[in-house]
Design a protein around this motif. Structure first.
Motif, PDB file in Angstrom:
ATOM      1  N   SER A  27       4.249 -55.058  15.277  1.00 23.34           N
ATOM      2  CA  SER A  27       5.099 -56.208  15.315  1.00 23.34           C
ATOM      3  C   SER A  27       5.937 -56.651  14.434  1.00 23.34           C
ATOM      4  O   SER A  27       7.119 -57.312  14.466  1.00 23.34           O
ATOM      5  CB  SER A  27       4.027 -57.313  15.977  1.00 23.34           C
ATOM      6  N   PRO A  60       1.650 -55.692  22.203  1.00 20.15           N
ATOM      7  CA  PRO A  60       2.570 -56.532  21.719  1.00 20.15           C
ATOM      8  C   PRO A  60       2.807 -58.009  22.223  1.00 20.15           C
ATOM      9  O   PRO A  60       4.062 -58.551  21.903  1.00 20.15           O
ATOM     10  CB  PRO A  60       3.968 -55.766  21.989  1.00 20.15           C
ATOM     11  N   ALA A  61       2.079 -58.611  22.885  1.00 19.61           N
ATOM     12  CA  ALA A  61       2.418 -59.866  23.703  1.00 19.61           C
ATOM     13  C   ALA A  61       2.461 -61.051  22.644  1.00 19.61           C
ATOM     14  O   ALA A  61       2.573 -62.123  23.012  1.00 19.61           O
ATOM     15  CB  ALA A  61       1.206 -60.057  24.686  1.00 19.61           C
ATOM     16  N   GLU A  70       4.083 -61.027  19.795  1.00 18.21           N
ATOM     17  CA  GLU A  70       5.362 -60.865  19.059  1.00 18.21           C
ATOM     18  C   GLU A  70       6.097 -62.280  19.047  1.00 18.21           C
ATOM     19  O   GLU A  70       6.595 -62.768  17.927  1.00 18.21           O
ATOM     20  CB  GLU A  70       6.539 -59.992  19.338  1.00 18.21           C
ATOM     21  N   GLU A  79       6.626 -59.837  24.377  1.00 20.32           N
ATOM     22  CA  GLU A  79       7.233 -58.821  23.682  1.00 20.32           C
ATOM     23  C   GLU A  79       8.715 -59.047  23.260  1.00 20.32           C
ATOM     24  O   GLU A  79       9.462 -59.201  24.094  1.00 20.32           O
ATOM     25  CB  GLU A  79       6.922 -57.584  24.200  1.00 20.32           C
ATOM     26  N   VAL A  87       4.793 -58.489  29.656  1.00 20.23           N
ATOM     27  CA  VAL A  87       3.563 -58.267  29.037  1.00 20.23           C
ATOM     28  C   VAL A  87       2.619 -57.814  30.036  1.00 20.23           C
ATOM     29  O   VAL A  87       2.823 -58.228  31.207  1.00 20.23           O
ATOM     30  CB  VAL A  87       2.959 -59.299  28.219  1.00 20.23           C
TER      31      VAL A  87
END
Length: 519
Positions: A45, A79-80, A82, A109, A119
């Protein structure tokens, strides 16, 4: 400087609060350290966040930076986080000033140009926010529809990092997304198929009505082309409509698996899952280094259809035994375990032999007894014992196909199912009041031995017939319990409090295949 931002993470089908802390130190050697048990996607990330901040018109700091994901003892994946990390960096560097950032939970994300990607698990995140008293959730616009289903939460859609900053600073109005549950059920709660399309097979339709009325597992055995798949595909059309709670349960699983369509708010129809026979064990019941729900969980509150049952790997089928009994599946790993719901109707089908024509009176079977035995032995006896109804489906004759008479429709069958379900709900109302829906029993198939003894009352002729069947057919103790449960459902369809000889006779008929074809 130090900044703190709230986010939400998913574990299993549940979510938990995640505090993201950004600390920027003084120094000339820039580095970014992400701590708190991040996985590879979380570690990566840093590069996406850096690019997104720079391409959105802000400045990524070239200083020592520590990003802490708390609680630190739970592994973080995906990646939720970021978007909240980027917001925290902008606050810590003084590029934006937000007084009430802790009133928001932020997920999303980032792409390299600052746009947001969807996400997984946004519905579970919204439910956790409601539980924790967090009123505002910033989520990607593709996910906001599912979050907006949760009453009491302002689900605010954002498309870019710049939009998020604008909403938080007040330069862009925060307009919550609104959905109407009643309209969703009205628009998406119907089916494209109907049992009126099925010619003949009235005996099979009766068995399917009984199976759905009591939530009994079922296997259909018959030659190719007899309509087994067609019959199975229409089972959801005779099941009771999903309640909002059931729809939320099912939607949460699909959201976590990433199977919701963009902008879809809710799954309003009973799921029907038909995995291919080459499926792995993890694909069927769930698994992976970060456990994901399998097909048995994706069919929760619906139907899991296993076509050509003997073609499935035997070890894969054996793992179904426990969830068929408990209605849930637990996936254990070295550091954690996850429990997914798995309460569905198992419907299986197979041919009676490798060529398929062993029971067909019109076409000869070319298989040897040894080949038939090997084919049928691929399915274990203990698994068959857990299937309540075993149904022979013969080939449909030409006269039935061209007959002009009206076939029994899904609505006709569904009325019988609903009448039986009403009796069961009344029967188990005290149990539901004491334990709640999750621990309680709402259908006959879920009765324990104690409830079977209490509610499956036979008259004298029925008791005599059952005793004779146990002696002559060699039905196991589990099979005996299944016969009583199915007979109880048949009696409910007939609105009878006492199980009579006709009910027992029909229930025994549905257990006959494992004593004939399967040996």
């Amino acid at each position: 400087m130090l900044a703190k931002v709230k986010s939400v993470a998913v574990f299993g089908i549940d979510a938990y609060l995640l505090d993201i802390e950004i600390y920027i130190a003084t120094g000339d050697m820039p580095y970014v350290a992400i701590v708190g048990l991040p996985d590879t996607a979380v570690k990566e990330s840093r590069d996406r966040v850096k690019a997104a901040i720079n391409t959105s018109g802000y400045r990524f700091p070239h200083k020592p930076m520590t990003i802490n994901l708390a609680p630190a003892d739970r592994k973080k994946e995906g990646p939720a986080f970021e978007l909240p990390i980027a917001i925290g960096i902008l606050i810590a560097t003084g590029q934006i000033g937000i007084q009430d950032v802790r009133e928001y939970a932020i997920v999303g994300e980032l792409s390299l140009d600052g746009r947001l990607r969807p996400v997984k698990g946004c519905l579970s995140m919204a439910l956790k926010c409601k539980e924790l008293g967090i009123k505002k959730l910033l989520a990607p616009s593709e996910n906001v529809s599912e979050a907006a289903i949760v009453a009491g939460i302002d689900a605010i859609p954002v498309k870019t990092l710049a939009d998020t900053v604008g909403i938080l600073t007040g330069s862009i109005p925060a307009i919550p997304h609104k959905v109407t549950v009643e309209e969703i059920f009205k628009e998406s709660g119907s089916y494209d198929v109907d049992y009126a399309d099925v010619k003949g097979q009235e005996h099979a339709k009766r068995a399917l009505t009984v199976a759905v009325a009591g939530n009994h597992n079922l296997i259909m055995v018959g030659p190719p082309g007899s309509g087994k798949t067609m019959l199975a595909q229409r089972i959801p059309t005779i099941m009771p409509s999903l309640t909002l709670e059931e729809a939320l349960d099912t939607t949460r699983i699909y959201s976590i698996a990433g199977l919701l369509n963009p902008g879809q708010s809710l799954i309003a129809t009973r799921p029907f899952r038909a995995p291919h026979h080459t499926i792995s064990t993890a694909g069927l019941v769930g698994g992976g280094s970060f456990p994901r729900p399998g097909e048995i969980s994706l069919s929760h509150h619906g139907v899991l259809f296993l076509d050509e049952l003997p073609e499935f790997d035997r070890k894969t089928l054996e793992v179904l035994r426990q969830p068929l009994e408990t209605g849930s599946i637990t996936i254990s790993r070295a550091m954690s375990s996850v429990t997914y719901p798995a309460s569905s109707v198992l419907v299986a089908s197979c041919n009676p032999c490798p060529c398929g024509f062993y029971t067909d009176k019109q076409r000869p079977c070319r298989c040897t007894p040894h080949q038939i035995q090997n084919y049928m032995s691929k399915v274990s006896g203990p698994l068959l014992d857990r299937i309540d109804i075993q149904l022979e489906v013969p080939a449909v004759r030409y006269g039935e196909l061209v007959a002009d008479r009206e076939a029994q429709s899904s609505d006709d069958m569904r009325k019988k199912v609903l009448a039986a379900r009403i009796m069961q709900k009344e029967r188990f109302k005290d149990l539901l009041a004491n334990h709640g829906q999750e621990q309680g029993i709402m259908v006959n198939a879920r009765m324990s031995s104690k409830q079977v003894k209490k509610y499956c009352i036979l008259d004298k002729p029925a008791e005599t017939l059952l005793h004779q069947a146990m002696t002559d057919l060699g039905i196991s103790a589990r099979g005996h319990s299944k016969v009583l449960k199915v007979a109880r459902t048949i009696a409910d369809i007939d609105e009878s409090q006492i199980i009579k000889i006709d009910h027992i006779s029909e229930a025994i008929q549905y257990r006959s295949l494992d004593r004939t074809l399967w040996k």
